[in-house]
Design an enzyme around this catalytic site. Structure first.
Site, PDB file in Angstrom:
ATOM      1  N   GLU A 163     -49.448 -22.534 -63.752  1.00 19.15           N
ATOM      2  CA  GLU A 163     -48.946 -23.220 -62.569  1.00 19.15           C
ATOM      3  C   GLU A 163     -48.801 -22.275 -61.383  1.00 19.15           C
ATOM      4  OE1 GLU A 163     -46.059 -26.511 -64.690  1.00 19.15           O
ATOM      5  OE2 GLU A 163     -45.215 -24.563 -64.163  1.00 19.15           O
ATOM      6  N   ASP A 185     -37.506 -28.708 -69.605  1.00 21.15           N
ATOM      7  CA  ASP A 185     -38.121 -28.305 -68.343  1.00 21.15           C
ATOM      8  C   ASP A 185     -39.602 -28.608 -68.270  1.00 21.15           C
ATOM      9  OD1 ASP A 185     -39.066 -26.512 -70.130  1.00 21.15           O
ATOM     10  OD2 ASP A 185     -38.382 -24.729 -69.077  1.00 21.15           O
TER      11      ASP A 185
END
Lengths: 352, 352
Positions: free
Chosen positions: B66, B237
């Site tokens: 990411e 998360d």
């Protein structure tokens, strides 16, 4: 220096600007352009495999900072690149870039590199890859309009990959043309310094436009482009920045990298959003025709796409052992026990 | 070493893992947590100024890579972070990270840093920042369920910033609990090693869950959470990874960083997409209430947002001169004449 193996994965090879200049000089500019062109072609042939996203841009009143990620499922790459036209007034570069290659399997970065020089090389390699199926047969003369930082790379890519022997140079600033001619001297190509764009295009079968104009400009007007010419349009690469008169576009067959990006950034921002264009990868893969007649005007509307940076980083990674020009950066925390990051910090105490 | 001025802008300060450990030990963990917390609070108070985009993720069957960019119009930052659960089996880290801070005005990068350690610090600092308006008055005991890499940082952040004096530790792996207790010894806080999550939450006014489970898990069941407790949920998360039973969520007042991201990644992925949540920045800015009664169950559903990394990098940048722990990387090509990139390479020949 070993660059793989779990025990050294925390070290990331870094190619500095100095290293990159050394690599280019070791390998030779022309050879490196040819090498990168090969990697670009390879990647364009497996185009459908790639994650393709438009650039992620952070705009400000004075410029833009962009991230350009892509992946083929095995390698992942992103480039950081800015564009700040006002920088030159402050003695800074308009565009700077660096990039990272990473291993999709582990998520670990495997290469960090300067990419200002590498982008110049890949842009020129890309132009030559596109021109091979698009330029008219037997082309030996190219006009280069705009003789800034990209010009020599374009010339040498076309000399090496298409056999172009004569370059007709023009820039609104004659000093840029002289700089370009001087840099290309002794490389076995003929150079003609021209006093106008009209003069530059005379007798050229390929016309490269690579000016730095920031506004809608008309570097080429319709009357300057005869039948059979291939136009390699590099400089129109962001919203509001184009180089060609719309009439040229209307009588050209237009080839692009990635339509969603080119329609925003390229010359075709001047056209209707459904104006037909051909994706270059389809031509390279034999799925769409390139040049089909010697009267046809072909246009490569180049804006630069993430996959080209991916190819260039992949090429560079494969030259690391050969050139040895990199240093290893201690970039990835590597505690003996992954759960004991805190203990690793404690134990480092007094060692620094 | 100078870190600004046009003449050195081509050099980018780099904080390695070793440098970061040295910086943490020089400044002190608790002091650094407090420093980063201050920067996070400052940035949350000007939340509306920031460019906010969800993470840009490249997924593969084995993990994700990411990029997390953000900007306040003056500074720009991005973090590269991967998540590869299977890495531990190969002696690699599940998560590695590095990041860059850049100057919006020029587009030049001004700092490159390891971010595995820095992320651990900022995550704990963020939890403490959130807990200040949400935890019950007079809280002095915190349960920490999950005693892996993040646990000690959470403990020290809550000790320093909320005055928590007792930590009740539990992990399904007793070795992790022992490691955590050992690392926290001699830091002026009481430690109780517990044999179950139920035991850990006894008498705790704050419950932190920070397990590494990859699937929907139920670390906390509804009966374990009494009135007045603040839950600091760190471990849920990403999509498919949660720690709390849905019933706890339904009787909690839920506070989040950035709702579009938390609804995908956080505990609230278990709830309807329109379930009411409060943005934490609004609480910090006095625009929304935090805790309003001593019977209320509050939940900080933390997933980690780009602005926190931005704050941490900004803090780190401001410590560079003080600590001197960085090296300058020759990352940005800087030709004397910006139009003569090629000539710069030619002139480097023979110098390498």
């Amino acid at each position: 220096m070993p660059v793989d193996g779990a025990q050294t994965r925390n070290l990331v090879p870094f190619v500095s600007v100095d290293d990159m200049m050394g690599i280019v000089n070791d390998i030779g500019v022309e050879e490196m352009l040819a090498g990168i062109a090969g990697y670009i072609e390879e990647d364009f042939l497996r185009w459908e495999l790639f994650d393709k996203t438009p650039r992620i841009a952070a705009h400000s009143p004075v410029g833009v900072i962009e991230l350009m990620p892509t992946s083929d499922g095995i390698d992942y790459a992103f480039k950081y690149v800015n564009g700040h036209p006002k920088n030159t007034r402050e003695g800074l570069q308009t565009v700077t870039a660096f990039g990272v290659l990473a291993d999709v399997g582990s998520g670990y970065p495997v290469l960090l590199s300067e990419m200002t020089i590498l982008t110049a090389l890949r842009t020129a390699a890309m132009s030559a890859v596109a021109a091979r199926p698009l330029a008219p047969a037997g082309a030996d003369t190219m006009a280069i309009i705009g003789n800034g930082a990209q010009a020599e790379f374009q010339a040498l890519a076309f000399a090496r990959l298409l056999g172009i022997r004569r370059f007709r140079l023009y820039d609104i600033d004659a000093a840029a043309t002289r700089k370009c001619a001087r840099n290309l001297a002794g490389r076995g190509v003929g150079i003609v310094e021209c006093a106008s764009a009209e003069e530059a295009v005379e007798g050229a079968q390929i016309v490269t436009t690579v000016t730095a104009d920031k506004q809608y400009a008309t570097i080429l007007t319709d009357n300057m482009i005869g039948a059979g010419v291939h136009i390699n349009a590099i400089g129109g690469d962001c919203p509001g920045k184009t180089e060609l008169h719309r009439d040229i576009l209307l009588r050209s067959d237009i080839f692009v990298e990635y339509p969603p990006q080119t329609r925003i950034e390229g010359e075709i921002q001047q056209l209707d959003p459904d104006h037909p264009v051909t994706e270059l990868w389809r031509v390279l893969a034999g799925r769409a025709p390139g040049r089909t007649s010697d009267r046809q005007v072909t246009l490569f509307d180049s804006v630069g796409f993430a996959i080209e940076d991916f190819s260039a980083l992949r090429y560079l990674r494969d030259q690391l052992d050969r050139t040895g020009r990199f240093e290893n950066l201690d970039m990835i925390a590597d505690p003996d026990d992954p759960r004991d990051l805190f203990g690793m910090i404690l134990r480092a105490k007094g060692q620094g």
